[in-house]
Write a protein that holds these residues in place. Structure first.
Motif, PDB file in Angstrom:
ATOM      1  N   VAL B  39       0.243  -6.161  -5.383  1.00 10.80           N
ATOM      2  CA  VAL B  39      -1.033  -5.680  -4.861  1.00 10.80           C
ATOM      3  C   VAL B  39      -0.810  -5.421  -3.384  1.00 10.80           C
ATOM      4  CG1 VAL B  39      -3.419  -6.275  -4.379  1.00 10.80           C
ATOM      5  CG2 VAL B  39      -2.370  -7.013  -6.523  1.00 10.80           C
ATOM      6  N   LEU B  74      -8.971 -10.696  -5.556  1.00 12.04           N
ATOM      7  CA  LEU B  74      -9.158  -9.344  -6.080  1.00 12.04           C
ATOM      8  C   LEU B  74     -10.567  -9.226  -6.635  1.00 12.04           C
ATOM      9  CD1 LEU B  74      -5.809  -8.540  -7.752  1.00 12.04           C
ATOM     10  CD2 LEU B  74      -7.272  -6.788  -6.801  1.00 12.04           C
ATOM     11  N   THR B 109      -7.042  -1.090  -4.475  1.00  6.63           N
ATOM     12  CA  THR B 109      -6.059  -0.628  -5.444  1.00  6.63           C
ATOM     13  C   THR B 109      -6.501   0.726  -5.999  1.00  6.63           C
ATOM     14  OG1 THR B 109      -7.178  -1.574  -7.321  1.00  6.63           O
ATOM     15  CG2 THR B 109      -5.679  -3.018  -6.126  1.00  6.63           C
ATOM     16  N   ASP B 113     -10.369  -1.457  -7.106  1.00  8.89           N
ATOM     17  CA  ASP B 113     -10.589  -2.871  -6.826  1.00  8.89           C
ATOM     18  C   ASP B 113     -10.296  -3.140  -5.357  1.00  8.89           C
ATOM     19  OD1 ASP B 113     -11.057  -3.145  -9.446  1.00  8.89           O
ATOM     20  OD2 ASP B 113      -9.169  -4.133  -9.951  1.00  8.89           O
ATOM     21  N   TRP B 115      -9.037  -5.849  -2.413  1.00  4.44           N
ATOM     22  CA  TRP B 115      -8.332  -7.120  -2.294  1.00  4.44           C
ATOM     23  C   TRP B 115      -8.364  -7.642  -0.877  1.00  4.44           C
ATOM     24  CZ3 TRP B 115      -4.110  -6.978   0.908  1.00  4.44           C
ATOM     25  CH2 TRP B 115      -3.494  -5.737   1.107  1.00  4.44           C
TER      26      TRP B 115
END
Lengths: 187, 777
Positions: B39, B74, B109, B113, B115
């Motif tokens: 990630v 996340l 991402t 998403d 993070w």
């Protein structure tokens, strides 16, 4: 075709071959958009569904493909793909839901109205999905028009643009598909 | 065919049933990522925990640059929030506080998403710590006060935690509490109450209702945390117990306005309980209070302090409203006035939060002053009303519209309003109107102006006339924003006359400047230059030469000078202003925005001279500043985006032009309808020249539709629209239509008398295309 669109297309293919991971990843890609659709729906927004869904598909495209890339052609290609993805995601889920019910993992004592509605919708969707395979063989274009409109909520003009056919053709094929399916759909 | 058969299937039907909602509900935080997945620059090692919309992993640097382990959170993506989140994440990344766990890194991402990589903290949750160490109520309060100080620090930087709970406060082996998850709760929050993730038992009533959240929501949650801590500790008894109960009741009042207005006030009462002094609400009845004010030095100092805070802030802001540093603000004030110096000294004695003067921001000072207003000045309504207006004015200058409106929202404020003189009422209504304007609530702003007019109905004298001029200017501004220009200009003319009669120089400046801006938009540059030169003089007289009003007026003047092809004057004006703006020390975001505006103005001057590459350079720099500092949904990026799009189009760099025109269209969605028409037309022209007539047609139709419902005063908009229609027809080989459209464009250009270089160039290009009968780029 942009890289992101290719990725999308690969996932869709893998999904159709029964790859469960690919299916999960596909849902993740469109999850945010699905969530907003669900919310708009719950909010009983007065705007017509086509307006919302079309702009959502547009945003989904911008997010995935990036705002700086893409000719109009690759954009159409993406929308075309998106309607298939929507069909795949929803019908996969409908199947999973019916299987859970039958398998009876846990028996629920009460069934809410919503649950019953969901069940009815799931059966309908699975049946439509199966019938569409037949329609694809007989009238492929009509099946594609149906996907764009029923599963992705595209309006008639956008559907025509996306599939590269005239407005008249898009209208005709939409009627054809609906008539064809209604004749064969149980109930 | 049976029509019912067709009705069975509707457009988008598959997306409208319960199935989609269920699917969404089931997915929540999404799949757990396996160890080893990447990630950003982080590699996941193991899952630490999960909740609602998020998973938290242990992760390490994947590039091996250096060894570092973090807690990686996340959060399932929410596209709508991402802009605001990025903004907030930047602030969080700048937080440096011993009791706040720092954010190391963050990003999103491809799935959308979000993070957050946070420093890894060892420790137990604060309630477990209290139990494990059997802390008594005193130790609990001290520990809790440390947490409050951290929250206070973050509030001072405009951050709200939104999810304060014992589980988010870890206490390490040394007994030091650390706050987790600042700036993250927003990611998990959602516009819709039903799928928003709230921590059960720790959500404030306004969170549960899905209403707007303020710092007072954090105060509510702090109250619940304290309650939980006290429940884990041996109970206090007697008066302490009663006081604690009342403190908790105030902190967790259902109505936000009944809670402590700021963490500072909560901490004061904590201190009162610890040192066995009465709570603020008990310290004196209003009557005794007033007597004591006169008797006791310290209390008198508080009144002076309030006045000082406000005066210092007003003076400093008047000198340079955008200054970032309180130190500098103080310096300004000291230079400005000996009285101010005296008050500043008093302030630093009386206000323990400003002990060393420089570490309290203007905003914090205002919050402090606001929190004192009703309690300390219960018996001095005149002073209180005056201060309320002053503090509100400072908030407004800091673009804190919401805080300012809150100041006028309470019951005490309502009482003030009811008993005040008509003039005061009008001033406060005007102030409220401007707050609504800052928050882009135009209808509400208009209502407040109407009410202000009513309040002044029977009033005469120069002050009332000055306020009437003020109202006229604001009404004109609102009409301008709605593109109702003629109406706006009539209002500005009335305002000008009234302002001159009543010697209201500031209103005269505002009316002149806004009137000029409208004339400029309508293409009447000769007139605009005259007015802008006058406005520039007035602005320098009222605010000083480095004030944003003077600087941006210079920017506008340069643009009009350039349109009259007075190149040297134009460039000189804008360069001088840029140099002045860049000479300002300790620039805040507001000053950066002014620089961006000037660069945009400079870009415009360059563009008119046909220096397209230089223009792109300046506009690009302006855009970079806006992207860095602009608020979400801001429309400021429109001008430079559109400018780059136009220059690139003229240079036939169609790809770059398209990107920036799309960006401009995005900005225009929240802004001017005319901007939207321009952006759509540009996209149509780009598409036409990129051999995509279908897209060009679609854009042009949207532009036409927008044009049909907008009052457009700039004739070049029409000329350009006709030309683009001609261009599209020529590209598709419809020479007859192309000629008709071109003739319409020519008529429009001739009729308006406005034919700038870019329009001439485009006209020649289209005409050549029609003559040769062949499409070209």
């Amino acid at each position: 075709m942009s890289e992101a669109t290719q990725d999308f297309a690969r996932l869709l293919d893998a999904c159709r071959r029964g790859d469960a991971d690919a299916s999960a990843r596909l849902v993740r890609l469109v999850y945010g958009d699905l969530r907003r659709l669900a919310r708009a729906q719950r909010g009983q927004v007065a705007a017509p569904a086509t307006l919302n869904t079309t702009s959502l598909v547009h945003e989904c495209y911008l997010r995935i493909a990036g705002s700086s890339v893409g000719s109009v052609a690759s954009r159409h290609h993406f929308f075309n793909l998106a309607s298939r993805v929507m069909r795949q995601v929803l019908c996969d889920y409908a199947r999973q839901r019916l299987a859970e019910k039958r398998g009876g993992g846990q028996v629920r004592v009460t069934e809410s109205v919503l649950d019953a509605e969901g069940h009815a919708e799931a059966s309908d969707l699975v049946e439509i999905d199966n019938l569409l395979v037949g329609l694809e063989r007989e009238h492929e274009r009509a099946a594609r028009v149906f996907e764009c409109r029923y599963f992705a909520g595209l309006g008639e003009q956008e559907t025509a643009d996306v599939l590269g056919v005239s407005l008249r053709t898009a209208q005709r094929e939409w009627n054809l598909a609906r008539g064809w399916l209604a004749e064969r759909l149980a109930g | 065919m049976d029509p019912r058969a067709l009705d069975r299937f509707r457009t988008g039907q598959a997306l409208q049933g319960p199935l989609l909602r269920e699917l969404v509900g089931r997915h929540g935080a999404g799949a757990i990522r396996p160890a080893g997945s990447l990630v950003g620059p982080w590699r996941i090692l193991e899952l630490l925990g999960s909740g609602g919309m998020a998973h938290v992993y242990l992760a390490e640097r994947a590039d091996g640059e250096f060894e570092q382990r973090v807690a990686l959170k996340l959060v399932c993506g929410n596209v709508e929030l991402s802009h605001r989140l990025r903004h907030e994440r930047q602030i969080v990344a700048g937080l440096r506080h011993p009791h706040i766990v720092s954010l190391v890194d963050g990003g999103d991402t491809v799935e959308g998403d979000l993070w957050f990589a946070m420093a890894l903290v060892e420790g137990t949750s604060i309630d477990a710590h209290v139990r494990a160490h059997a802390l008594d109520w005193r130790a609990c309060l001290r520990l809790f006060d440390t947490v409050c100080a951290a929250v206070e620090y973050a509030h001072g930087r405009g951050l709200i935690h939104r999810d304060l709970k014992p589980g988010n406060i870890l206490v390490d082996g040394g007994g030091h509490p650390r706050l987790l998850d600042f700036g993250i709760a927003l990611a998990e929050q959602d516009a819709d109450a039903a799928d928003r993730v709230l921590t059960p038992g720790f959500a404030s009533p306004e969170q549960l209702a899905g209403q707007e959240i303020s710092t007072r929501s954090d105060i509510y949650q702090l109250g619940l945390v304290l309650r939980a801590l006290l429940a884990a500790a041996p109970a206090a008894t007697g008066a302490v117990r009663t006081d604690l109960e009342r403190l908790l009741a105030t902190a967790t009042a259902a109505a936000p306005e009944q809670r402590y207005p700021a963490v500072t006030a909560l901490r004061e009462d904590l201190d009162a309980v610890l040192s066995r002094r009465p709570l603020a609400q008990d310290r004196a009845t209003p009557r005794i209070r007033f007597a004591r004010l006169l008797e006791r030095q310290r209390h008198a100092a508080i009144v002076f302090a309030l006045a000082a805070v406000v005066l210092v802030a007003s003076l400093a802001l008047a000198a340079w409203r955008l200054s970032q540093e309180h130190r500098q603000a103080l310096a300004h004030a000291q230079r400005a006035d000996g009285v101010a110096r005296f008050l500043v000294d008093t302030l630093s004695q009386a206000n323990p939060y400003a002990a060393n003067g420089s570490n309290v921001s203007v905003l914090e000072a205002m919050d402090f002053a606001a929190s004192k207003l009703d309690a300390e000045l219960g018996d001095a309504p005149e002073v209180r009303r005056e201060l309320r207006l002053r503090i509100g004015g400072v908030y407004l200058n800091l673009d804190e519209g919401r805080r300012c409106l809150d100041l006028f929202a309470g019951t005490a404020a309502a009482a003030d309003l009811a008993q005040a003189t008509p003039l005061w009422r009008a001033r406060s209504l005007i102030l409220n109107s401007e707050c609504h304007l800052v928050l882009d609530q135009r209808a509400l702003a208009w209502q407040q102006l109407d009410a202000a007019r009513e309040a002044l109905a029977d009033q005469s004298g120069t002050e009332a006339d000055a306020l009437r001029a003020f109202i006229l200017v604001d009404r004109g501004q609102l009409r301008s924003l709605d593109d109702r220009i003629e109406e706006a200009n009539r209002l500005f003319e009335q305002a000008l006359e009234l302002a001159r009669q009543s010697h209201a120089t500031e209103q005269e400046y505002r009316a002149t400047r806004m009137f000029a801006a409208n004339l400029q938009t309508a293409g009447d540059d000769r007139h605009a230059v005259e007015l802008l030169q006058r406005a520039l003089g007035l602005a320098r007289q009222v605010y000083g030469t480095t004030h944003r009003s003077a600087l941006t007026t210079a920017g506008l003047l340069a643009v009009s000078l350039a349109r009259l092809e007075r190149w040297e004057e134009a460039e000189g004006t804008v360069r001088d202003a840029l140099a002045a703006a860049e000479s300002i020390q300790h620039r805040g975001a507001g000053a950066d925005v002014v620089i961006a505006q000037l660069r945009d103005g400079y870009a415009n001057v360059l563009w008119q001279q046909g220096r397209l590459t230089d223009c792109i350079e300046q506009a690009g720099q302006a855009l970079a500043i806006y992207r860095r500092v602009a608020e979400p949904n801001s429309t400021q990026g429109f001008n430079p985006s559109w400018r780059v799009a136009t220059c690139a189009y003229q240079l036939r760099d169609l790809a770059q032009s398209r990107v920036h025109a799309e960006a401009a269209l995005g900005y225009a969605e929240n802004g001017s309808p005319v901007g939207k028409i321009n952006a759509l037309r540009m996209l149509a022209a780009v598409a036409a020249r990129s051999d995509d007539p279908a897209a060009a047609k679609a854009y042009l139709e949207r532009a036409d539709a927008a044009l049909a419902v907008t009052e457009v005063t700039s004739p070049t908009v029409f000329s350009a629209m006709f030309l683009t229609h001609a261009l599209l027809a020529a590209q598709t080989g419809d020479a007859a239509t192309a000629r008709t459209r071109l003739a319409e464009a020519d008529r429009s250009i001739e009729h308006s008398g406005q034919n700038p270089a870019w329009l001439r160039q485009e006209r020649e290009s289209v005409a050549a295309m029609i003559d040769t009968g062949s499409p070209q780029r």
